[in-house]
Design a protein around this motif. Structure first.
Motif, PDB file in Angstrom:
ATOM      1  N   ASP A  57      -5.872 -24.384  26.379  1.00  0.00           N
ATOM      2  CA  ASP A  57      -5.491 -23.985  27.731  1.00  0.00           C
ATOM      3  C   ASP A  57      -5.818 -22.505  27.959  1.00  0.00           C
ATOM      4  O   ASP A  57      -5.205 -21.854  28.801  1.00  0.00           O
ATOM      5  N   ARG A  97     -14.062 -28.909  26.585  1.00  0.00           N
ATOM      6  CA  ARG A  97     -13.540 -28.919  27.966  1.00  0.00           C
ATOM      7  C   ARG A  97     -14.303 -29.909  28.833  1.00  0.00           C
ATOM      8  O   ARG A  97     -13.701 -30.679  29.585  1.00  0.00           O
ATOM      9  N   GLN A 124     -12.977 -33.448  30.666  1.00  0.00           N
ATOM     10  CA  GLN A 124     -13.109 -33.651  32.110  1.00  0.00           C
ATOM     11  C   GLN A 124     -13.881 -34.932  32.410  1.00  0.00           C
ATOM     12  O   GLN A 124     -13.487 -35.708  33.278  1.00  0.00           O
ATOM     13  N   ASP A 142      -8.809 -29.982  35.900  1.00  0.00           N
ATOM     14  CA  ASP A 142      -8.873 -28.557  35.559  1.00  0.00           C
ATOM     15  C   ASP A 142     -10.045 -27.929  36.306  1.00  0.00           C
ATOM     16  O   ASP A 142     -11.180 -27.941  35.848  1.00  0.00           O
TER      17      ASP A 142
END
Length: 188
Positions: free
Chosen positions: A67, A140, A144, A156
């Protein structure tokens, strides 16, 4: 560049950043800086630094979660021109809890700017943050895409924060049209 045959090396700065995946899921970013002298540097109050020796060698290690949050920090001044230089190393633990993203550089400057930190170690913070972004990119994007093939449905939104922050990734460019055509605005 120069074709001057008399050109002489006087200084080499080398910054190296490496990213490691830890067993607990964090990414550990190791950033090092070395200033090697190509000519002698004389001082008034201490011995000279001869050619081939380091004026500075610093290291910074950040452990960062998925994060973008810094979970642990270690700064080390290995070689410096003055004994007090390493006196700010523990201060870099102030970075724990900061999130890499908008305003990050400003926060780092507030916490460690001026006499609160070391110019060279603080420079490594930005390099380590950039290395984290590069190292975490595949994970990441995979998270997604698992949610939606269409980036407009990604939860995100910061994953696409590079759009319009780089010449290649500009909104009206071919890179975005090739990689994420859904994000290209319709032509008027």
């Amino acid at each position: 560049m120069s074709t001057d045959e008399s050109r002489q090396l006087v200084h080499t700065r080398q910054i190296t950043c490496r990213a490691y995946r830890l067993g607990n899921g964090l990414l550990e970013i190791e950033a090092t800086l070395g200033d090697e002298k190509g000519q002698q540097v004389d001082f008034r109050s201490r011995p000279s630094v001869p050619p081939g020796e380091f004026m500075h060698r610093m290291a910074l290690t950040l452990a960062i979660d998925d994060d973008y949050t810094i979970r642990d920090v270690r700064a080390s001044t290995l070689v410096a021109p003055w004994p007090m230089c390493g006196g700010t190393d523990d201060g870099y633990r102030k970075l724990i809890g900061l999130r890499i993203g908008p305003g990050f550089s400003r926060q780092v400057k507030q916490l460690l700017g001026g006499v609160q930190g070391c110019t060279h170690v603080t420079e490594l913070v930005a390099q380590a943050a950039n290395t984290y972004m590069q190292a975490s990119w595949p994970d990441r994007i995979a998270r997604q895409i698992a949610v939606s093939a269409d980036p407009r449905g990604w939860p995100d939104k910061s994953t696409l924060g590079f759009v319009n922050h780089c010449h290649a990734w500009r909104q009206d460019g071919t890179t975005l049209a090739q990689e994420y055509p859904e994000l290209v605005p319709p032509k008027p």
